[in-house]
Scaffold this motif. Structure first.
Motif, PDB file in Angstrom:
ATOM      1  N   GLY A  70       0.860  -1.381   0.089  1.00  0.00           N
ATOM      2  CA  GLY A  70       0.057  -0.020  -0.068  1.00  0.00           C
ATOM      3  C   GLY A  70       0.935   1.253   0.000  1.00  0.00           C
ATOM      4  O   GLY A  70       2.063   1.363   0.477  1.00  0.00           O
ATOM      5  N   LEU A  71       0.281   2.340  -0.502  1.00  0.00           N
ATOM      6  CA  LEU A  71       0.877   3.592  -0.433  1.00  0.00           C
ATOM      7  C   LEU A  71       1.366   4.201   0.709  1.00  0.00           C
ATOM      8  O   LEU A  71       0.275   3.923   1.875  1.00  0.00           O
ATOM      9  N   GLY A  72       2.177   5.006   1.192  1.00  0.00           N
ATOM     10  CA  GLY A  72       2.351   5.706   2.544  1.00  0.00           C
ATOM     11  C   GLY A  72       1.623   6.866   2.348  1.00  0.00           C
ATOM     12  O   GLY A  72       0.933   7.497   1.486  1.00  0.00           O
ATOM     13  N   GLY A  73       1.223   7.396   3.717  1.00  0.00           N
ATOM     14  CA  GLY A  73       0.467   8.551   3.709  1.00  0.00           C
ATOM     15  C   GLY A  73       1.051   9.770   3.235  1.00  0.00           C
ATOM     16  O   GLY A  73       2.357   9.839   3.447  1.00  0.00           O
ATOM     17  N   SER A  74       0.471  10.652   2.703  1.00  0.00           N
ATOM     18  CA  SER A  74       0.856  11.908   1.935  1.00  0.00           C
ATOM     19  C   SER A  74      -0.297  13.043   1.857  1.00  0.00           C
ATOM     20  O   SER A  74      -1.531  12.587   2.338  1.00  0.00           O
ATOM     21  N   VAL A  75      -0.019  13.952   1.495  1.00  0.00           N
ATOM     22  CA  VAL A  75      -1.154  14.990   0.971  1.00  0.00           C
ATOM     23  C   VAL A  75      -2.429  14.507   0.509  1.00  0.00           C
ATOM     24  O   VAL A  75      -3.268  14.691   0.697  1.00  0.00           O
ATOM     25  N   ALA A  76      -2.193  13.648  -0.529  1.00  0.00           N
ATOM     26  CA  ALA A  76      -3.419  13.107  -1.285  1.00  0.00           C
ATOM     27  C   ALA A  76      -4.200  12.092  -0.614  1.00  0.00           C
ATOM     28  O   ALA A  76      -5.335  12.145  -0.743  1.00  0.00           O
ATOM     29  N   THR A  77      -3.543  11.607   0.597  1.00  0.00           N
ATOM     30  CA  THR A  77      -4.499  10.674   1.290  1.00  0.00           C
ATOM     31  C   THR A  77      -4.582  11.283   2.598  1.00  0.00           C
ATOM     32  O   THR A  77      -4.941  10.464   3.655  1.00  0.00           O
ATOM     33  N   ASN A  78      -4.565  12.413   2.946  1.00  0.00           N
ATOM     34  CA  ASN A  78      -4.562  13.188   4.100  1.00  0.00           C
ATOM     35  C   ASN A  78      -3.628  12.628   5.210  1.00  0.00           C
ATOM     36  O   ASN A  78      -4.248  12.439   6.519  1.00  0.00           O
TER      37      ASN A  78
END
Length: 355
Positions: free
Chosen positions: A111-119
């Motif tokens: 899975g992708l890490g947390g970033s601006v796009a995923t709050n």
């Protein structure tokens, strides 16, 4: 089916991503991936023994922090699988194939890490249940009804030591042997357990055995010169009928199997009346159309197999064994030469079209 495993169901899950760092816009690391890697001398049985839970989960990505705003990727999970594996979804759809050592297949993505796009919240990794389906890769596949003498033949032409006894189903798992030649060339031979009439419809584990024929380069049909009868309740079949029935089973399972080069070994030439039976069989094989009216319609294949060579052998006396080994070698070499020529032609065509 003995201790041989050619089908395994596994749970795979990619790692979860790491948390983002909202204050400084930090990004969490991606979760690790689950990879299947083809490796020689690996078996599905060894995977089952080593990982009884049959669960493979990759590592979680590192959280973003003041010290490291970009979190590290989670640890990948690598599973070593044998060569000749088809990877299937749980619904039976094929999603990948591993045929050569070192080939890799991505079974579950992290899975992708947390970033601006995923709050700054991480995503979970891909999860699914997959099936590993093994089809033996060999140069030659031995095909024949039970008690035709395939195991004895394999032990005579190669270093394999299969179990041999005088009852119908001695072989309950595929055996692999290697024919060694004086110039150190090696040819692998798979003894596939005895088919029975109706094997294409999965009678007597038909599909489990027939699928292993798919990845062999050539077929070697082994037939008892005096005919075959599975039990008192089943009809007796002559050697000619046996050849047609084997062809029919292969055709009904998968028509492409009949396009493979094929040899025919007529075994048990040490038995009384063997010469008489052999002459009769050769007559029938030269003009099969003249004898088809003697058979029931459902026994007759649409296409008959064209044999590159027909060799009478006796695994008991050793008659014809060297001739058979030479014939296998010749057939394999011719095929390799043909493939090489085709490859060179295609390469030339590509060069001409690119110019």
């Amino acid at each position: 089916y003995g201790n041989f495993i050619d089908d395994l169901r596994l749970y795979v899950r990619g790692g979860t991503g790491g948390m983002g760092y909202p204050r400084l816009g930090g990004e969490g690391g991606r979760g690790g991936d689950v990879w299947f890697i083809a490796r020689e001398r690996t078996t599905l049985k060894s995977i089952k023994v080593r990982y009884p839970q049959k669960r493979f989960v990759a590592g979680t990505g590192a959280n973003s922090s003041v010290k490291a705003l970009k979190g590290e990727k989670g640890k990948d999970c690598e599973v070593h699988v044998p060569l000749g594996i088809s990877v299937l979804c749980d619904d039976g759809k094929q999603i990948g194939e591993l045929n050569a050592a070192g080939e890799r297949f991505l079974a579950a993505r992290g899975g992708l890490g947390g970033s601006v796009a995923t709050n700054f919240m991480p995503c979970k990794g891909q999860r699914r249940i997959v099936r590993l389906d093994l089809k033996l890769i060999a140069d030659v596949g031995l095909v024949g009804f039970p008690n035709a003498g395939k195991s004895s033949l394999l032990s005579k032409i190669s270093q394999a030591k299969p179990e041999i006894a005088n009852y119908a189903f001695t072989t309950i798992q595929p055996e692999l042997g290697k024919i060694m030649y004086a110039d150190y060339k090696q040819i692998s031979v798979a003894d596939l357990p005895g088919l029975i009439e109706g094997a294409h419809a999965n009678k007597g584990m038909g599909h489990k055995f027939l699928k292993h024929v798919e990845r062999t380069k050539q077929l070697l049909l082994v037939v008892d010169v005096s005919g075959f009868q599975l039990s008192v309740k089943t009809p007796f079949r002559t050697a000619f009928e046996t050849v047609l029935l084997l062809t029919k089973e292969l055709e009904l399972y998968k028509e492409e199997l009949l396009t493979k080069p094929a040899l025919l070994a007529i075994n048990k030439m040490d038995l009384p009346c063997a010469e008489e039976n052999l002459n009769e069989l050769m007559k029938q094989l030269q003009n099969p159309q003249d004898f088809l009216h003697l058979l029931q319609e459902e026994m007759i294949p649409v296409n008959t197999l064209e044999f590159k060579d027909i060799i009478p052998v006796s695994t008991y006396t050793g008659e014809g064994i060297e001739e058979l080994k030479a014939s296998i070698r010749k057939s394999i070499d011719e095929r390799a030469e043909q493939e090489n020529e085709e490859y060179q032609k295609n390469k030339l065509l590509l060069l001409q079209t690119s110019e």
